[in-house]
Scaffold this motif. Structure first.
Motif, PDB file in Angstrom:
ATOM      1  N   GLY A  96       0.776  -1.241   0.000  1.00 26.61           N
ATOM      2  CA  GLY A  96       0.000   0.000   0.000  1.00 26.61           C
ATOM      3  C   GLY A  96       0.805   1.287   0.000  1.00 26.61           C
ATOM      4  N   LEU A  97       2.101   1.218  -0.370  1.00 24.91           N
ATOM      5  CA  LEU A  97       2.902   2.446  -0.418  1.00 24.91           C
ATOM      6  C   LEU A  97       2.661   3.124  -1.774  1.00 24.91           C
ATOM      7  CD1 LEU A  97       4.942   4.193   1.072  1.00 24.91           C
ATOM      8  CD2 LEU A  97       6.773   2.847   0.021  1.00 24.91           C
ATOM      9  N   SER A  98       1.769   4.078  -1.791  1.00 30.36           N
ATOM     10  CA  SER A  98       1.392   4.768  -3.026  1.00 30.36           C
ATOM     11  C   SER A  98       2.350   5.903  -3.335  1.00 30.36           C
ATOM     12  CB  SER A  98      -0.041   5.305  -2.919  1.00 30.36           C
ATOM     13  OG  SER A  98      -0.109   6.297  -1.904  1.00 30.36           O
ATOM     14  N   VAL A  99       2.263   6.398  -4.555  1.00 28.78           N
ATOM     15  CA  VAL A  99       3.130   7.510  -4.954  1.00 28.78           C
ATOM     16  C   VAL A  99       2.777   8.776  -4.196  1.00 28.78           C
ATOM     17  CG1 VAL A  99       3.622   6.568  -7.247  1.00 28.78           C
ATOM     18  CG2 VAL A  99       1.599   7.979  -6.930  1.00 28.78           C
ATOM     19  N   ASN A 100       1.527   8.922  -3.801  1.00 30.08           N
ATOM     20  CA  ASN A 100       1.153  10.097  -3.012  1.00 30.08           C
ATOM     21  C   ASN A 100       1.826  10.072  -1.638  1.00 30.08           C
ATOM     22  OD1 ASN A 100      -0.535  11.110  -5.012  1.00 30.08           O
ATOM     23  ND2 ASN A 100      -2.310   9.951  -4.282  1.00 30.08           N
ATOM     24  N   LEU A 101       1.858   8.893  -1.030  1.00 27.76           N
ATOM     25  CA  LEU A 101       2.539   8.788   0.257  1.00 27.76           C
ATOM     26  C   LEU A 101       4.044   8.976   0.101  1.00 27.76           C
ATOM     27  CD1 LEU A 101       0.604   5.760   1.828  1.00 27.76           C
ATOM     28  CD2 LEU A 101       0.443   8.179   2.461  1.00 27.76           C
ATOM     29  N   MET A 102       4.602   8.451  -0.966  1.00 26.85           N
ATOM     30  CA  MET A 102       6.038   8.663  -1.193  1.00 26.85           C
ATOM     31  C   MET A 102       6.365  10.149  -1.323  1.00 26.85           C
ATOM     32  SD  MET A 102       6.962   5.783  -4.018  1.00 26.85           S
ATOM     33  CE  MET A 102       6.162   4.186  -4.006  1.00 26.85           C
ATOM     34  N   ALA A 103       5.578  10.845  -2.115  1.00 24.14           N
ATOM     35  CA  ALA A 103       5.892  12.243  -2.406  1.00 24.14           C
ATOM     36  C   ALA A 103       5.603  13.170  -1.228  1.00 24.14           C
ATOM     37  CB  ALA A 103       5.113  12.705  -3.644  1.00 24.14           C
ATOM     38  N   THR A 104       4.580  12.848  -0.422  1.00 22.21           N
ATOM     39  CA  THR A 104       4.165  13.772   0.636  1.00 22.21           C
ATOM     40  C   THR A 104       4.667  13.405   2.034  1.00 22.21           C
ATOM     41  OG1 THR A 104       2.088  12.540   0.904  1.00 22.21           O
ATOM     42  CG2 THR A 104       2.086  14.384  -0.648  1.00 22.21           C
ATOM     43  N   LYS A 105       4.961  12.106   2.257  1.00 20.78           N
ATOM     44  CA  LYS A 105       5.334  11.679   3.609  1.00 20.78           C
ATOM     45  C   LYS A 105       6.727  11.056   3.676  1.00 20.78           C
ATOM     46  CE  LYS A 105       1.344  12.688   5.568  1.00 20.78           C
ATOM     47  NZ  LYS A 105       1.201  13.677   6.670  1.00 20.78           N
ATOM     48  N   VAL A 106       6.966  10.074   2.813  1.00 13.98           N
ATOM     49  CA  VAL A 106       8.186   9.278   2.959  1.00 13.98           C
ATOM     50  C   VAL A 106       9.417  10.060   2.520  1.00 13.98           C
ATOM     51  CG1 VAL A 106       9.343   7.158   2.292  1.00 13.98           C
ATOM     52  CG2 VAL A 106       6.856   7.165   2.662  1.00 13.98           C
ATOM     53  N   MET A 107       9.406  10.562   1.302  1.00 13.51           N
ATOM     54  CA  MET A 107      10.594  11.270   0.800  1.00 13.51           C
ATOM     55  C   MET A 107      10.925  12.527   1.602  1.00 13.51           C
ATOM     56  SD  MET A 107      10.342  10.736  -3.333  1.00 13.51           S
ATOM     57  CE  MET A 107      12.014  11.355  -3.547  1.00 13.51           C
ATOM     58  N   PRO A 108       9.958  13.341   2.025  1.00 13.51           N
ATOM     59  CA  PRO A 108      10.324  14.483   2.873  1.00 13.51           C
ATOM     60  C   PRO A 108      11.001  14.103   4.187  1.00 13.51           C
ATOM     61  CG  PRO A 108       8.138  14.800   1.960  1.00 13.51           C
ATOM     62  CD  PRO A 108       8.546  13.410   1.605  1.00 13.51           C
ATOM     63  N   SER A 109      10.695  12.902   4.699  1.00 16.08           N
ATOM     64  CA  SER A 109      11.354  12.484   5.946  1.00 16.08           C
ATOM     65  C   SER A 109      12.746  11.909   5.690  1.00 16.08           C
ATOM     66  CB  SER A 109      10.480  11.451   6.673  1.00 16.08           C
ATOM     67  OG  SER A 109      10.364  10.270   5.901  1.00 16.08           O
ATOM     68  N   LEU A 110      12.983  11.369   4.482  1.00 15.18           N
ATOM     69  CA  LEU A 110      14.281  10.757   4.190  1.00 15.18           C
ATOM     70  C   LEU A 110      15.277  11.722   3.555  1.00 15.18           C
ATOM     71  CD1 LEU A 110      13.201   7.266   2.774  1.00 15.18           C
ATOM     72  CD2 LEU A 110      14.024   7.811   5.082  1.00 15.18           C
ATOM     73  N   LEU A 111      14.804  12.690   2.834  1.00 13.23           N
ATOM     74  CA  LEU A 111      15.726  13.580   2.109  1.00 13.23           C
ATOM     75  C   LEU A 111      16.727  14.300   3.018  1.00 13.23           C
ATOM     76  CD1 LEU A 111      13.425  15.106  -0.651  1.00 13.23           C
ATOM     77  CD2 LEU A 111      15.462  13.691  -0.981  1.00 13.23           C
ATOM     78  N   PRO A 112      16.339  14.774   4.212  1.00 16.36           N
ATOM     79  CA  PRO A 112      17.359  15.435   5.058  1.00 16.36           C
ATOM     80  C   PRO A 112      18.514  14.509   5.446  1.00 16.36           C
ATOM     81  CG  PRO A 112      15.166  16.005   5.814  1.00 16.36           C
ATOM     82  CD  PRO A 112      14.988  14.923   4.798  1.00 16.36           C
ATOM     83  N   GLN A 113      18.280  13.185   5.434  1.00 11.78           N
ATOM     84  CA  GLN A 113      19.345  12.259   5.830  1.00 11.78           C
ATOM     85  C   GLN A 113      20.409  12.093   4.736  1.00 11.78           C
ATOM     86  OE1 GLN A 113      19.448  11.285   8.974  1.00 11.78           O
ATOM     87  NE2 GLN A 113      17.557  12.497   9.168  1.00 11.78           N
TER      88      GLN A 113
END
Length: 286
Positions: A96-113
């Motif tokens: 259930g990991l959709s592109v909307n969740l990737m773009a709005t939740k997952v990637m914003p939390s990982l990009l600073p790392q």
């Protein structure tokens, strides 16, 4: 901590119902009470990773993903475990990991790392690969969606903005005027008018009709100028007549009674026959 490690080791032997109704809720409680303990947080993530394929999509979206968003990723080991869970979710759509969740939740939390100085080269490479895979999925999904949206539009509506932008109705061009130019209505002239205009054209007329005043064509032009009302067919030259001198009666072509033989050119009509007054035959011997 020992209970989390035990569940992780024997997760494949535990019933799915027990995992969904008992293990996952208690794992969340342990995390909420021990967020500052990196060892316990690491064991929680290990337990979640091992039991993820036994959970249904709604539980993953409603319970697991909010847990992952909430974890602080300052420690490289914690970051790597979270990244591994996301990599597992990317491998199958059932998580259930959709592109909307990737773009709005997952990637914003990982990009600073990606600029975290605590990550070594291997950890940074794994993080960047997962981010790139997410970005590729977003790219494919959005391109296909935009293509389908573009094809679903009716053809006139799809090109209407472009046509309106480049339509000649929207172009305001100032009038183009050539200075000292006078446009007259075109008139149809006859052959006589063309001849008169060319004859009065000086050097141009001479070049077009023969080049010298003494040429036959120049004489023809002078006739045209003198008789402007004559038709062009009236100025044609008459076919020359051939006259034959009379001969004796015994000679071929002779006529009895000493009359003159009448011969004519093939182009002369019968009304133009005239007798010849010149004797071109050789003298006869008596």
């Amino acid at each position: 901590s020992a209970a989390l490690v035990a569940v992780t080791n024997v997760s494949e032997y535990i019933d799915e119902t027990a995992i969904r109704r008992m293990i996952l809720p208690k794992t969340k409680i342990i995390y909420e009470k021990n967020q500052a303990d990196l060892k316990i947080v690491s064991n929680v993530l290990s337990c979640v990773e091992r039991t993820l394929d036994r959970l249904d999509k709604s539980q993953i979206i409603d319970e697991v993903l909010p847990l992952l968003y909430d974890i602080r990723l300052s420690d490289p080991q914690i970051t790597l475990r979270v990244v591994n869970i996301y990599r597992l979710m990317l491998s199958d759509k059932k998580y259930g990991l959709s592109v909307n969740l990737m773009a709005t939740k997952v990637m914003p939390s990982l990009l600073p790392q990606t600029v975290n100085p605590s990550l070594n080269l291997e950890q940074f490479t794994i993080l960047l690969e997962v981010l790139q895979e997410m970005l590729d999925q977003i790219d494919r999904n959005q391109r296909n969606k935009l293509k389908l949206d573009n094809l679903s539009l009716p053809s006139p509506e799809r090109h209407r903005p472009l046509r309106h932008q480049y339509s000649s109705d929207n172009m305001h061009v100032p009038p183009f005027n050539i200075p000292n130019l006078r446009i007259e209505q075109r008139k149809t002239s006859s052959a006589e008018d063309m001849a008169r205009k060319n004859s009065t054209g000086g050097m141009l007329g001479g070049w077009w009709f023969g080049g010298s005043p003494s040429s036959p064509d120049s004489n023809f032009l002078r006739v045209v100028n003198a008789f402007p009302n004559r038709r062009l067919s009236d100025n044609t030259l008459m076919t020359p007549k051939i006259r034959i001198a009379p001969s004796c009666a015994s000679s071929p072509g002779g006529t009895p009674g000493g009359g003159l033989p009448i011969r004519r050119h093939s182009s002369i009509g019968p009304q133009e026959r005239r007798g010849s007054t010149v004797n071109l035959s050789p003298p006869t011997v008596g």
